[in-house]
Write a protein that holds these residues in place. Structure first.
Motif, PDB file in Angstrom:
ATOM      1  N   GLU A  61       0.501   5.538  -6.820  1.00  0.00           N
ATOM      2  CA  GLU A  61      -0.289   5.867  -5.632  1.00  0.00           C
ATOM      3  C   GLU A  61       0.588   6.403  -4.512  1.00  0.00           C
ATOM      4  OE1 GLU A  61      -3.701   3.854  -2.730  1.00  0.00           O
ATOM      5  OE2 GLU A  61      -2.868   2.725  -4.417  1.00  0.00           O
ATOM      6  N   ILE A  62       1.764   5.816  -4.330  1.00  0.00           N
ATOM      7  CA  ILE A  62       2.683   6.319  -3.312  1.00  0.00           C
ATOM      8  C   ILE A  62       3.124   7.739  -3.649  1.00  0.00           C
ATOM      9  CG2 ILE A  62       5.026   6.063  -2.393  1.00  0.00           C
ATOM     10  CD1 ILE A  62       4.631   3.098  -2.315  1.00  0.00           C
ATOM     11  N   ASN A  63       3.379   7.987  -4.920  1.00  0.00           N
ATOM     12  CA  ASN A  63       3.795   9.333  -5.326  1.00  0.00           C
ATOM     13  C   ASN A  63       2.698  10.362  -5.073  1.00  0.00           C
ATOM     14  OD1 ASN A  63       6.340   8.594  -6.148  1.00  0.00           O
ATOM     15  ND2 ASN A  63       5.738   8.214  -8.266  1.00  0.00           N
ATOM     16  N   ARG A  64       1.448   9.960  -5.269  1.00  0.00           N
ATOM     17  CA  ARG A  64       0.343  10.900  -5.073  1.00  0.00           C
ATOM     18  C   ARG A  64       0.030  11.152  -3.608  1.00  0.00           C
ATOM     19  NH1 ARG A  64      -2.321   7.515  -8.666  1.00  0.00           N
ATOM     20  NH2 ARG A  64      -3.686   6.919  -6.939  1.00  0.00           N
ATOM     21  N   SER A  65      -0.007  10.061  -2.831  1.00  0.00           N
ATOM     22  CA  SER A  65      -0.514  10.190  -1.468  1.00  0.00           C
ATOM     23  C   SER A  65       0.485   9.828  -0.380  1.00  0.00           C
ATOM     24  CB  SER A  65      -1.759   9.303  -1.306  1.00  0.00           C
ATOM     25  OG  SER A  65      -1.408   7.929  -1.454  1.00  0.00           O
ATOM     26  N   GLY A  66       1.614   9.253  -0.775  1.00  0.00           N
ATOM     27  CA  GLY A  66       2.589   8.823   0.221  1.00  0.00           C
ATOM     28  C   GLY A  66       2.251   7.509   0.867  1.00  0.00           C
ATOM     29  N   ASN A  67       1.195   6.841   0.408  1.00  0.00           N
ATOM     30  CA  ASN A  67       0.786   5.572   1.011  1.00  0.00           C
ATOM     31  C   ASN A  67       0.055   4.738  -0.032  1.00  0.00           C
ATOM     32  OD1 ASN A  67       0.401   3.574   2.912  1.00  0.00           O
ATOM     33  ND2 ASN A  67      -0.489   4.937   4.448  1.00  0.00           N
ATOM     34  N   ILE A  68      -0.357   3.526   0.351  1.00  0.00           N
ATOM     35  CA  ILE A  68      -1.117   2.637  -0.518  1.00  0.00           C
ATOM     36  C   ILE A  68      -2.383   2.236   0.214  1.00  0.00           C
ATOM     37  CG2 ILE A  68      -1.178   0.368  -1.631  1.00  0.00           C
ATOM     38  CD1 ILE A  68       1.848   0.586  -2.005  1.00  0.00           C
ATOM     39  N   GLY A  69      -3.528   2.392  -0.448  1.00  0.00           N
ATOM     40  CA  GLY A  69      -4.788   1.931   0.134  1.00  0.00           C
ATOM     41  C   GLY A  69      -4.893   0.427  -0.005  1.00  0.00           C
ATOM     42  N   LEU A  70      -4.465  -0.295   1.035  1.00  0.00           N
ATOM     43  CA  LEU A  70      -4.372  -1.749   0.943  1.00  0.00           C
ATOM     44  C   LEU A  70      -5.728  -2.410   0.726  1.00  0.00           C
ATOM     45  CD1 LEU A  70      -1.736  -2.522   3.722  1.00  0.00           C
ATOM     46  CD2 LEU A  70      -1.414  -2.586   1.248  1.00  0.00           C
ATOM     47  N   VAL A  71      -6.739  -1.956   1.457  1.00  0.00           N
ATOM     48  CA  VAL A  71      -8.062  -2.573   1.314  1.00  0.00           C
ATOM     49  C   VAL A  71      -8.561  -2.397  -0.121  1.00  0.00           C
ATOM     50  CG1 VAL A  71     -10.473  -2.480   2.048  1.00  0.00           C
ATOM     51  CG2 VAL A  71      -8.631  -2.297   3.750  1.00  0.00           C
ATOM     52  N   ARG A  72      -8.413  -1.194  -0.645  1.00  0.00           N
ATOM     53  CA  ARG A  72      -8.838  -0.926  -2.014  1.00  0.00           C
ATOM     54  C   ARG A  72      -8.045  -1.773  -3.009  1.00  0.00           C
ATOM     55  NH1 ARG A  72     -11.122   3.261  -5.096  1.00  0.00           N
ATOM     56  NH2 ARG A  72     -10.146   3.551  -7.127  1.00  0.00           N
ATOM     57  N   PHE A  73      -6.739  -1.870  -2.797  1.00  0.00           N
ATOM     58  CA  PHE A  73      -5.903  -2.640  -3.711  1.00  0.00           C
ATOM     59  C   PHE A  73      -6.309  -4.110  -3.717  1.00  0.00           C
ATOM     60  CE2 PHE A  73      -2.233  -5.475  -4.232  1.00  0.00           C
ATOM     61  CZ  PHE A  73      -1.858  -5.160  -5.527  1.00  0.00           C
ATOM     62  N   TYR A  74      -6.415  -4.718  -2.520  1.00  0.00           N
ATOM     63  CA  TYR A  74      -6.735  -6.137  -2.453  1.00  0.00           C
ATOM     64  C   TYR A  74      -8.154  -6.411  -2.964  1.00  0.00           C
ATOM     65  CZ  TYR A  74      -2.506  -6.756   0.331  1.00  0.00           C
ATOM     66  OH  TYR A  74      -1.210  -6.777   0.756  1.00  0.00           O
ATOM     67  N   TRP A  75      -9.083  -5.505  -2.679  1.00  0.00           N
ATOM     68  CA  TRP A  75     -10.444  -5.687  -3.160  1.00  0.00           C
ATOM     69  C   TRP A  75     -10.499  -5.624  -4.688  1.00  0.00           C
ATOM     70  CZ3 TRP A  75     -14.705  -7.893  -2.114  1.00  0.00           C
ATOM     71  CH2 TRP A  75     -15.888  -7.539  -2.742  1.00  0.00           C
ATOM     72  N   LYS A  76      -9.744  -4.702  -5.256  1.00  0.00           N
ATOM     73  CA  LYS A  76      -9.723  -4.604  -6.713  1.00  0.00           C
ATOM     74  C   LYS A  76      -9.133  -5.852  -7.338  1.00  0.00           C
ATOM     75  CE  LYS A  76      -8.402  -1.551 -10.521  1.00  0.00           C
ATOM     76  NZ  LYS A  76      -7.708  -0.303 -10.906  1.00  0.00           N
ATOM     77  N   ARG A  77      -8.078  -6.406  -6.744  1.00  0.00           N
ATOM     78  CA  ARG A  77      -7.512  -7.653  -7.244  1.00  0.00           C
ATOM     79  C   ARG A  77      -8.535  -8.784  -7.148  1.00  0.00           C
ATOM     80  NH1 ARG A  77      -4.765  -7.517 -10.847  1.00  0.00           N
ATOM     81  NH2 ARG A  77      -5.839  -5.536 -11.037  1.00  0.00           N
ATOM     82  N   CYS A  78      -9.294  -8.809  -6.066  1.00  0.00           N
ATOM     83  CA  CYS A  78     -10.298  -9.861  -5.882  1.00  0.00           C
ATOM     84  C   CYS A  78     -11.385  -9.782  -6.946  1.00  0.00           C
ATOM     85  CB  CYS A  78     -10.925  -9.762  -4.490  1.00  0.00           C
ATOM     86  SG  CYS A  78      -9.857 -10.339  -3.147  1.00  0.00           S
ATOM     87  N   ILE A  79     -11.909  -8.582  -7.181  1.00  0.00           N
ATOM     88  CA  ILE A  79     -13.005  -8.485  -8.143  1.00  0.00           C
ATOM     89  C   ILE A  79     -12.517  -8.686  -9.574  1.00  0.00           C
ATOM     90  CG2 ILE A  79     -14.325  -6.963  -6.624  1.00  0.00           C
ATOM     91  CD1 ILE A  79     -13.563  -4.654  -8.495  1.00  0.00           C
ATOM     92  N   ARG A  80     -11.211  -8.526  -9.804  1.00  0.00           N
ATOM     93  CA  ARG A  80     -10.680  -8.786 -11.142  1.00  0.00           C
ATOM     94  C   ARG A  80     -10.445 -10.275 -11.374  1.00  0.00           C
ATOM     95  NH1 ARG A  80     -10.508 -10.094 -15.271  1.00  0.00           N
ATOM     96  NH2 ARG A  80      -9.096  -9.634 -16.991  1.00  0.00           N
ATOM     97  N   LEU A  81      -9.994 -10.993 -10.366  1.00  0.00           N
ATOM     98  CA  LEU A  81      -9.525 -12.354 -10.580  1.00  0.00           C
ATOM     99  C   LEU A  81     -10.463 -13.442 -10.060  1.00  0.00           C
ATOM    100  CD1 LEU A  81      -5.751 -11.829  -9.679  1.00  0.00           C
ATOM    101  CD2 LEU A  81      -6.804 -11.826 -11.941  1.00  0.00           C
ATOM    102  N   ILE A  82     -11.172 -13.184  -8.992  1.00  0.00           N
ATOM    103  CA  ILE A  82     -11.961 -14.236  -8.373  1.00  0.00           C
ATOM    104  C   ILE A  82     -13.192 -14.640  -9.181  1.00  0.00           C
ATOM    105  CG2 ILE A  82     -13.304 -14.871  -6.331  1.00  0.00           C
ATOM    106  CD1 ILE A  82     -10.305 -14.925  -5.905  1.00  0.00           C
ATOM    107  N   PRO A  83     -13.981 -13.716  -9.739  1.00  0.00           N
ATOM    108  CA  PRO A  83     -15.205 -14.152 -10.436  1.00  0.00           C
ATOM    109  C   PRO A  83     -14.955 -15.165 -11.551  1.00  0.00           C
ATOM    110  CG  PRO A  83     -15.300 -11.804 -10.037  1.00  0.00           C
ATOM    111  CD  PRO A  83     -13.912 -12.235  -9.656  1.00  0.00           C
TER     112      PRO A  83
END
Length: 350
Positions: A61-83
């Motif tokens: 993601e850093i290579n593509r955009s120069g940054n990391i979408g933190l909200v998207r990253f943390y939300w994806k981790r939540c929906i993968r692990l929390i349920p």
């Protein structure tokens, strides 16, 4: 951190699913039969895999955009692990209702905090939820997820190159090892950190030449697997053991090999359908088996009885969790993300 075209997202490798399946079966056997004695080292394999996969994603993601979408990253981790974790909380509540005298009471706030702080509780000698003590590994991963993306963003702003990031990771692993040797019971991040090095080195010419050399499956992959098997057969403590750093290192060597070389031997050992299937349901199986085994243990069941019940109860629960909870949520997220990133129709464009 400068952009590097060779640091990309991790491609799917079937043998990695098999490695994950191997790891969860090792943990399951240790928690029921008591063998292999160092079965919790299977968690180190999980950590190395997480470090590799998450770091591949973030670096890409850093290579593509120069940054990391933190909200998207943390939300994806939540929906993968929390349920699935919430499903385990429901299971534990049912166990408490059915067996109140043998199932310790855990208040809701303590239970819901476990994925973030359980490792701290165990390291300090507190055990607020003994039937859920395996959640310490979730806490280690969540703490990594919290810090690592922020660290990568900061390092990218400082224009740290790939070699510089690799040096930082090596120094971090050494610091963790020193802390471990000095008796620290909290540090358990070496597996994730070593796994995070794999995306930085797997496409280097010298690495690819060595791993793709003739007979490398017999000279690198098979000895590494044999050493891991030997290490997990040795008795170890939950947080301190001279074997643990080597297990993490060997696990990362295996992962590195599997991502570069698709030789026949690894595909036969780890790419078979059975291990891959256990790898697919590994998260749910890891979560569900331990409270079931713990309840049976306090009720005086034999190890073989614990294993049989774990197979006939925990495995179906993990199957249901995957097919009817985890997978549908992931598919809904994937579909929504695809729609969000697709080009808008001409009438809808600003």
């Amino acid at each position: 951190m400068k952009s590097h075209p060779n640091v990309g997202a991790a491609a799917h490798v079937n043998a990695l699913d098999g490695l994950r399946g191997f790891a969860v079966l090792v943990v399951l056997l240790m928690h029921t039969l008591g063998i292999p004695r160092g079965g919790e080292l299977g968690v180190d394999i999980f950590f190395a895999l997480s470090g590799y996969l998450i770091s591949s994603q973030l670096l890409s993601e850093i290579n593509r955009s120069g940054n990391i979408g933190l909200v998207r990253f943390y939300w994806k981790r939540c929906i993968r692990l929390i349920p699935a974790f919430l499903a385990v909380c429901v299971l534990y509540s049912a166990m408490r209702f059915c067996f109140p005298t043998n199932t310790p009471h855990i208040d809701l706030l303590t239970m819901l905090s476990l994925p973030w702080v359980a490792n701290i509780s165990w390291a300090t000698g507190a055990q607020p939820a003994p039937f859920l003590q395996h959640t310490w590994s979730l806490a280690v991963e969540w703490q990594f997820y919290l810090v690592w993306p922020l660290a990568l963003i900061g390092l990218s702003k400082l224009n740290i190159r790939r070699d510089g990031l690799l040096v930082i990771l090596v120094l971090s692993v050494l610091a963790v090892w020193v802390a471990r040797w000095r008796g620290d019971q909290l540090m358990r991040f070496e597996g994730i950190l070593i796994g995070s090095m794999i995306p930085l080195i797997k496409d280097r010419d010298i690495v690819r030449r060595v791993i793709c050399a003739k007979h490398s499956a017999w000279l690198i992959f098979l000895p590494a697997m044999a050493m891991v098997a030997w290490l997990i057969s040795q008795p170890v403590q939950a947080f301190q053991s001279p074997a643990k750093p080597f297990t993490s290192l060997l696990s990362s060597v295996i992962i590195l090999y599997l991502t570069v070389n698709s030789a026949v031997l690894p595909r036969l050992l780890l790419g078979n359908g059975l291990l891959r299937h256990f790898g697919t349901i590994s998260y749910g199986l890891y979560l569900f088996h331990f409270p079931i085994a713990a309840l049976m243990y306090v009720n005086g069941f034999s190890p073989w009885q614990m294993l049989v019940v774990a197979v006939f109860v925990a495995v179906p629960l993990a199957e249901v969790s995957w097919w009817y909870l985890e997978l549908p949520i992931l598919q809904a997220w994937s579909n929504r993300s695809a729609v969000a990133t697709a080009p808008a129709p001409l009438a809808e464009r600003a």
